[in-house]
Design a protein around this motif. Sequence first.
Motif, PDB file in Angstrom:
ATOM      1  N   GLN A   1     -54.286 -14.321 -20.466  1.00 15.97           N
ATOM      2  CA  GLN A   1     -54.342 -13.909 -19.059  1.00 15.97           C
ATOM      3  C   GLN A   1     -54.267 -15.115 -18.128  1.00 15.97           C
ATOM      4  O   GLN A   1     -53.582 -15.082 -17.102  1.00 15.97           O
TER       5      GLN A   1
ATOM      6  N   LEU B   1     -42.054  -9.034 -16.582  1.00 10.31           N
ATOM      7  CA  LEU B   1     -42.246  -9.894 -17.749  1.00 10.31           C
ATOM      8  C   LEU B   1     -42.258  -9.109 -19.060  1.00 10.31           C
ATOM      9  O   LEU B   1     -42.306  -9.714 -20.133  1.00 10.31           O
TER      10      LEU B   1
ATOM     11  N   THR C   1     -50.650 -16.524 -18.075  1.00  9.23           N
ATOM     12  CA  THR C   1     -49.755 -15.680 -17.283  1.00  9.23           C
ATOM     13  C   THR C   1     -50.067 -15.807 -15.794  1.00  9.23           C
ATOM     14  O   THR C   1     -49.159 -15.928 -14.958  1.00  9.23           O
TER      15      THR C   1
ATOM     16  N   LEU D   1     -48.999  -7.193 -18.936  1.00 14.93           N
ATOM     17  CA  LEU D   1     -47.999  -7.984 -18.225  1.00 14.93           C
ATOM     18  C   LEU D   1     -47.399  -7.186 -17.074  1.00 14.93           C
ATOM     19  O   LEU D   1     -47.247  -5.966 -17.169  1.00 14.93           O
TER      20      LEU D   1
ATOM     21  N   TYR E   1     -45.858 -18.897 -17.531  1.00  8.60           N
ATOM     22  CA  TYR E   1     -45.566 -18.274 -18.812  1.00  8.60           C
ATOM     23  C   TYR E   1     -45.746 -16.755 -18.748  1.00  8.60           C
ATOM     24  O   TYR E   1     -46.454 -16.240 -17.879  1.00  8.60           O
ATOM     25  N   ALA E   2     -45.110 -16.073 -19.700  1.00  6.13           N
ATOM     26  CA  ALA E   2     -45.424 -14.679 -19.995  1.00  6.13           C
ATOM     27  C   ALA E   2     -46.186 -14.701 -21.314  1.00  6.13           C
ATOM     28  O   ALA E   2     -45.584 -14.764 -22.388  1.00  6.13           O
TER      29      ALA E   2
END
Length: 395
Positions: A57, A105, A60, A101, A65-66
């Motif tokens: 988490q 993403l 992201t 997400l 980033y994903a």
Amino acid sequence: MAHWFNTAGPCVPSDHYMIPASARLPEVSGLVAQKGYFVVHAPRQTGKTTTLVALAQELTAGGWYAALMTSCEPGRAWGDDVGAATRAILARIRDRANVDLPPELRPPPWPEAPDGGLLARALQTWSQACPRPVVLFLDEIDALEGRTLVSVLGQLRAGAGDRPAHFPASVALCGLRDLRDYKTAAGGNANRLGGPSPFNIIVESLRLGNFTLDEVRDLYGQHTADTGQMFTPEAVELAFELTGGQPWLVNALANEIVRKMAVPASAAVTADHVEEAKKRLIQARATHLDSLVDKLYDPRVRAIIEPMIAGLAPATRPNPDDLQYVRDLGLLAPDAPVRPANPIYNEVIVRVLTENVFDYVAEVPGPRAHVLPDGRMDFATATSPAGRAITLLRG
């Protein structure tokens, strides 16, 4: 993060006491930045899953980033059916992505591919479509064995050279085992980590440790700040001593005192409360302790644990991989000498291994049966198998 007081339902009074995830695994952000593929291993119920979810988490939310935490557990039921196991894992990835997400993403529909290339093709498709590098934490990788484990690891290795534009930038294999034991589970030779092995892309192996004394103080101090109920310094130190900082046990002791023993908030929690909570946990043998007990019947585990508890040298020198395996399960302290991970586990192990000892002992010695009239110890009787078992039970 590592929640506490949540071992048996809703927390009282709060379920938001925590240690920051980045403090428990500070190396992860650097490994992700280096596009590293790595292992995170820890015994069950040490907060590994919670910590990795929080790290995903955070990664992201940082906008770079994903990052997704998912589980390989759905593949367990399919054994060596590589195609069915892979489809189950991919279904879980999609389910978690839909929850964790934002839409932009999430992965596109998975493409068709031969069974042995399903995972690689799917991760390639997602990485190409995603506007950010994909980071994947694969929890419960231990659930996979044999052909399926070899296939999953082989596909990760084959695709790693195309990262980050065409494959996940960083992947963590998360479970109980360290790297060498994955080789054994996959049917490989644990002593050969080079060559075309699917393991030679792993740059580091991280072990999620137990809480430190300061972290236990911090967690219990959060309860004090929330409710006004103090834990005396002696109580905190005893809790740490009895548990070795094992997160589930730290939580369970607090839960037992505050919820089940119902020590009022107006009263300070003392070392006597902690001692009583320990006895109650051991007698109740809660789910976590029972899961440890199950491991004692594994021949690899028993061959190491039984002589240790009896104070004897093993009949044969233990295989180093077997010793590491028992440490990875959390039954032993992570460093030398070989010893139980904490006093609570020690007592549980002794009780289990001596559970039926009296069924095979014709005459049970009394409490001072090993003491001679002049007060000296009668070592001949005290060191017999029955004498050792009875001493362990009583001591």
